[in-house]
Enzyme design. Structure first.
Site, PDB file in Angstrom:
ATOM      1  N   CYS A   1       0.666  -1.190  -0.041  1.00 45.29           N
ATOM      2  CA  CYS A   1      -0.067  -0.043   0.095  1.00 45.29           C
ATOM      3  C   CYS A   1       0.756   1.425   0.070  1.00 45.29           C
ATOM      4  O   CYS A   1       0.402   2.347  -0.244  1.00 45.29           O
ATOM      5  CB  CYS A   1      -0.940   0.028   1.191  1.00 45.29           C
ATOM      6  SG  CYS A   1      -1.689  -1.673   1.259  1.00 45.29           S
TER       7      CYS A   1
ATOM      8  N   HIS B   1      -8.635   4.144  -2.920  1.00 46.78           N
ATOM      9  CA  HIS B   1      -7.320   3.739  -2.667  1.00 46.78           C
ATOM     10  C   HIS B   1      -6.664   2.764  -3.443  1.00 46.78           C
ATOM     11  O   HIS B   1      -6.566   1.514  -3.332  1.00 46.78           O
ATOM     12  CB  HIS B   1      -7.287   2.917  -1.232  1.00 46.78           C
ATOM     13  CG  HIS B   1      -6.061   2.295  -0.536  1.00 46.78           C
ATOM     14  ND1 HIS B   1      -4.968   2.828  -0.938  1.00 46.78           N
ATOM     15  CD2 HIS B   1      -5.942   1.539   0.269  1.00 46.78           C
ATOM     16  CE1 HIS B   1      -3.958   2.235  -0.329  1.00 46.78           C
ATOM     17  NE2 HIS B   1      -4.762   1.317   0.521  1.00 46.78           N
TER      18      HIS B   1
ATOM     19  N   CYS C   1      -0.641   2.709   6.370  1.00 41.70           N
ATOM     20  CA  CYS C   1      -0.321   1.479   7.062  1.00 41.70           C
ATOM     21  C   CYS C   1      -0.095   0.491   5.856  1.00 41.70           C
ATOM     22  O   CYS C   1      -0.420   1.045   4.536  1.00 41.70           O
ATOM     23  CB  CYS C   1      -1.627   0.903   7.454  1.00 41.70           C
ATOM     24  SG  CYS C   1      -3.201   0.643   6.658  1.00 41.70           S
TER      25      CYS C   1
END
Length: 433
Positions: A93, A386, A416
Site C-alpha cells: 500500500c 485507495h 499502513c
C-alpha cells in the site's frame, strides 16, 4: 528542522488522475495509461524538457503482463527518451511513498537533481489466475507423449480446475497470518473496543469532507483523464454525497460476517488511479527557477505485527517525530491513509493510550491526541479511493497542497502497509530555497 538528507529535497509540482471506483469489470485505463494521464500535463507545464529528468521511479503493486518494469514503460510513454533510466518499486500500500523515498535518497546523495516519482494502480484490472489443479493438469497435458497419454491426461480434467484465483483478493490477504486486511482491522477494533457506529461515523465524515473539498475546489492536483474513445473523467467518482448513518448501518459486515464491524461502507474503495510528483535538488530549483511546493524533511519506515498491520502509522510516525525532536502539537496537518475507518480510529486511540505508547513506542507517556480537525481535512481513501500503488504519493501531494492553502508549516503523511509495516513522511511548507 534538521533533515536526514545530505542535500535538501523539494517537491516542486505534482498531479494525479481522478480516482475511479472499480465497478465489477476492467476499468477504462491500464496502470501505465493512468500514470501517463497524470504525468503528461505535469511535464508539459515545466520549464524543462522530459529529457532533462535524471530518473523516473514508479510504485505499483499489480502491473499487467504488458507492463513489465512499468516505471520504464511510463517514462518512455511520457517522452523522457531512451537515455533516462526508470524503475519500479513495490511496498504494498505504500508503493507510491516508497517511490518518493527512493527518488529523494538519490537526490540527497547527489546522484540526481530532478526526478519524477509516484505511483499508479489499476486495481479493476487485477488478473484472474489459474488455480493449482489447472496448472498441474495443463502441465500434464503439455508433457504427455503420444495420443494415448494425451487422451488420458485430458480425461483427468475436473470442472473445479476452472475456478480462478482472484489476484486482487489474494493480494489483499497476508500469507504469514492468513488474514485479509479487513480481518486485521477487526483485530484492531477488538483491541481498542471500536464500535460499528464509530466506524460508520468516520466513513460518513470522509464522504462529507471529500464532497465539501470538491465543492470548494480543493483538489487542484487532479488532471482530467482522457480515454481512447473520447471519454473523460474529471473528479474522484467514489464520493457518495448521499451517504448517511442509516445507509451505512444497513450494510452487512464483509470480513467477519457473524461478529464483525468492518463493512464495504467503512472501508477504502477498490479503485484505479495515479499520482506523480516532481522532486528536485536546490540546484535544480535554482537552475530552472522552479516554484517550490514543499520540502521533504524526513521519512520513516516501521515494522509491526502483520495481524495488526493497520497500526503501522503509529510506529512510523512516533519514530519519525522522536528523531526530529518534535511533538504532535508541532504538526499542523495530518494525512493518515484511510485503508479502513477502524484502522484509522485504532491509530488515533493508540496515540492516546499511555500503556500502548509505553510498551510499544518507548515513550514514558502517551503520544497524545491528534486534533481531528487537522486530519484528512478533505476526506480520505474511504471516499476518494485507495489504488494501492498510488495512495502513498497522493496523500503526500495533497498534504503539500493543504499546507499551502492554510499557510501552515509542517505536516505528516502516514500509511499502513499490508504485511505489517507503516510509513510516514514529514514535509514542510516552503516557497523559497
Amino acid at each position: 528542522m534538521t533533515t536526514s538528507f545530505a542535500r535538501e529535497v523539494y517537491i516542486v509540482d505534482g498531479a494525479r488522475t481522478p480516482f475511479l471506483k472499480a465497478k465489477a469489470k476492467p476499468g477504462p485505463f491500464s496502470a501505465s495509461d493512468l500514470a501517463v494521464n497524470a504525468g503528461k500535463e505535469l511535464l508539459q507545464r515545466q520549464p524543462f524538457s522530459p529529457h532533462e529528468l535524471n530518473e523516473v521511479v514508479i510504485g505499483c503493486v499489480m502491473p499487467s503482463p504488458d507492463e513489465t518494469n512499468i516505471g520504464r514503460v511510463i517514462a518512455l510513454r511520457l517522452g523522457c527518451g531512451n537515455s533516462i533510466p526508470a524503475w519500479t518499486v513495490q511496498r504494498n500500500c505504500a508503493s507510491g511513498m516508497q517511490a518518493l523515498d527512493s527518488a529523494a535518497k538519490d537526490i540527497a546523495c547527489g546522484r540526481h537533481d530532478l526526478v519524477l516519482a509516484g505511483g499508479t494502480e489499476a486495481m479493476s484490472r487485477a488478473p484472474l489466475l489459474y488455480n493449482e489443479g489447472m496448472v498441474q493438469w495443463l502441465a500434464g497435458v503439455n508433457s504427455a507423449k503420444g495420443w494415448k497419454n494425451k487422451l488420458k491426461e485430458w480425461a483427468g480434467f475436473k470442472p473445479t480446475y476452472l475456478k480462478p484465483v482472484v489476484a486482487l483478493l489474494r493480494g489483499l490477504s497476508d500469507p504469514m497470518v492468513n488474514l485479509s486486511m479487513g480481518q486485521t482491522t477487526e483485530n484492531i477494533a477488538y483491541r481498542f473496543n471500536i464500535t460499528r457506529e464509530q466506524m460508520d461515523q468516520f466513513a460518513l465524515r470522509s464522504h462529507e469532507l471529500a464532497a465539501a473539498g470538491q465543492d470548494q475546489h480543493h483538489f487542484a492536483e487532479i488532471q482530467t483523464s482522457f480515454g481512447r474513445e473520447g471519454d473523460y473523467y474529471l473528479a474522484d467518482d467514489g464520493v457518495r454525497r448521499d451517504s448517511s448513518m442509516e445507509k451505512l448501518a444497513a450494510l452487512k459486515p464483509f470480513f467477519d460476517k457473524k461478529f464483525g464491524s468492518v463493512t464495504a461502507g467503512n472501508s477504502s474503495q477498490v479503485s484505479d488511479g495515479s499520482a506523480l510528483l516532481l522532486l528536485a535538488s536546490k540546484e535544480a530549483v535554482q537552475k530552472y527557477r522552479l516554484p517550490v511546493l514543499a520540502r521533504i524533511i524526513d521519512i520513516q519506515w516501521a515494522g509491526v505485527d502483520p495481524a495488526e498491520m493497520g497500526l503501522g502509522p503509529v510506529f512510523a510516525t512516533s519514530q519519525l517525530l522522536q528523531r526530529q525532536a518534535l511533538s504532535k502539537d508541532q504538526i499542523d496537518y495530518w494525512e493518515i491513509n484511510e485503508a479502513f475507518a477502524g484502522q484509522v480510529i485504532g491509530c488515533l486511540l493508540a496515540f492516546e493510550n499511555e500503556e500502548f505508547c509505553r510498551q510499544n513506542l518507548g515513550l514514558s507517556h502517551a503520544f497524545g491526541a491528534i486534533d481531528r480537525s487537522t486530519l484528512n481535512v478533505d476526506g480520505g481513501a474511504i471516499a476518494i479511493g485507495h489504488p494501492v500503488g498510488a495512495s502513498g504519493a497522493r496523500i503526500v501531494l495533497h498534504l503539500a497542497q493543504v499546507l499551502k492553502r492554510q499557510q501552515a508549516k509542517k505536516g505528516v503523511a502516514t500509511i499502513c502497509i499490508g504485511g505489517g509495516q507503516g510509513g510516514a513522511m514529514l514535509i514542510e511548507n516552503i516557497s523559497e530555497v
